[in-house]
Scaffold this motif. Structure first.
Motif, short mmCIF file in Angstrom:
data_model
loop_
_atom_site.label_atom_id
_atom_site.label_comp_id
_atom_site.label_asym_id
_atom_site.label_seq_id
_atom_site.Cartn_x
_atom_site.Cartn_y
_atom_site.Cartn_z
N UNK A 69 1.59 10.04 -1.41
CA UNK A 69 0.87 10.52 -0.23
C UNK A 69 1.57 10.17 1.08
N UNK A 70 2.52 9.23 1.04
CA UNK A 70 3.21 8.86 2.27
C UNK A 70 4.49 9.65 2.46
N UNK A 71 5.16 10.03 1.38
CA UNK A 71 6.40 10.79 1.49
C UNK A 71 7.37 10.11 2.43
N UNK A 72 7.88 10.87 3.40
CA UNK A 72 8.86 10.34 4.34
C UNK A 72 8.20 9.86 5.63
N UNK A 73 6.89 9.78 5.66
CA UNK A 73 6.20 9.32 6.86
C UNK A 73 6.32 7.80 7.00
N UNK A 79 0.83 -1.21 0.00
CA UNK A 79 0.00 0.00 0.00
C UNK A 79 0.86 1.26 0.00
N UNK A 80 1.90 1.26 0.83
CA UNK A 80 2.75 2.45 0.90
C UNK A 80 3.55 2.65 -0.38
N UNK A 81 4.01 1.56 -1.00
CA UNK A 81 4.71 1.69 -2.28
C UNK A 81 3.76 2.14 -3.38
N UNK A 82 2.55 1.61 -3.38
CA UNK A 82 1.56 1.98 -4.40
C UNK A 82 1.09 3.41 -4.26
N UNK A 83 1.17 3.97 -3.05
CA UNK A 83 0.70 5.33 -2.78
C UNK A 83 1.83 6.18 -2.20
N UNK A 84 3.02 5.99 -2.73
CA UNK A 84 4.20 6.65 -2.17
C UNK A 84 4.09 8.16 -2.16
N UNK A 95 -7.61 1.75 6.45
CA UNK A 95 -6.76 1.48 5.30
C UNK A 95 -6.88 0.03 4.85
N UNK A 96 -6.94 -0.88 5.81
CA UNK A 96 -6.93 -2.32 5.52
C UNK A 96 -8.01 -3.01 6.37
#
Length: 157
Positions: A63-67, A56-61, A139-140
Motif C-alpha cells: 500500500x505504500x509503494x514508492x511513497x 509499518x511501512x515494511x509490513x504494508x509495503x 496510523x500510530x
C-alpha cells in the motif's frame, strides 16, 4: 541542542567554549540556536516512533509503494521544551538561546550543517506545514509527544 542524556555527549562538553558550557551548565538550561526571539519550533520524534513507522511501512509495503511518510511526534519552541521538561521532571529549567557563532565554535567541522538545519527550523514549522499529524496519529495512536517521551524514558537531563 546541547542537553543530552549522560554519556552521550558529555565527554565532548569540556571541549566547548566557555560561553557554550555556560548555556549548558547554568542548568538546567536548553541551549539551542532555535532563534533569539524564541518563536521557532523544533521538530521532535522518538526513535521508537521512527522504528514503528519503518516497520509499518515494511509490513504494508504494497500500500505504500514508492511513497514516503514524513514523521514527527511534536514541534515545540525552546521555551516549550524547557517548560515540558520542568513539568515532567520537577526540575526548573529555562531556554537559553544560543547564537549561531557559538554553535559554530562548539561544533567545528560541521557547524555549517547544524546552523543551516536550525535556520530551516526557524523559517519553517514542519509540524504545521509539512506533516500530516492527524494521519500519523491514526496510523500510530501511541505516537509520543515530547512530554510522553520524557515520561516513558525517565530522562532527567
Amino acid at each position: 541542542m546541547f542537553v543530552s542524556p549522560p554519556g552521550e555527549h558529555g565527554d565532548r562538553l569540556h571541549k566547548c567554549p566557555a560561553q557554550v558550557r555556560q548555556h549548558v551548565l547554568d542548568l538546567p538550561a536548553l541551549g539551542a540556536p532555535l532563534d533569539q526571539a524564541g518563536s521557532a519550533r523544533y521538530p521532535l520524534v522518538a526513535l521508537d516512533d521512527i522504528a514503528w513507522f519503518a516497520r509499518h511501512m515494511f509490513d504494508h509495503w504494497q500500500s505504500w509503494g514508492a511513497r514516503d511518510l514524513a514523521v514527527i511526534g511534536d514541534s515545540l519552541t525552546g521555551e516549550e521544551i524547557a517548560a515540558a521538561f520542568a513539568r515532567v521532571t520537577g526540575t526548573p529549567s529555562r531556554y537559553a538561546p544560543m547564537p549561531y557563532d557559538e554553535l559554530r565554535a562548539a561544533v567545528p567541522g560541521f557547524s555549517h550543517d547544524y546552523a543551516a538545519m536550525f535556520r530551516f527550523f526557524a523559517d519553517r514549522d514542519l509540524y504545521a506545514r509539512d506533516r500530516d499529524i492527524a494521519l500519523l496519529r491514526r496510523l500510530h495512536p501511541g505516537l509520543l509527544t515530547f512530554e510522553d517521551w520524557l515520561h516513558r524514558t525517565g530522562w532527567t537531563g
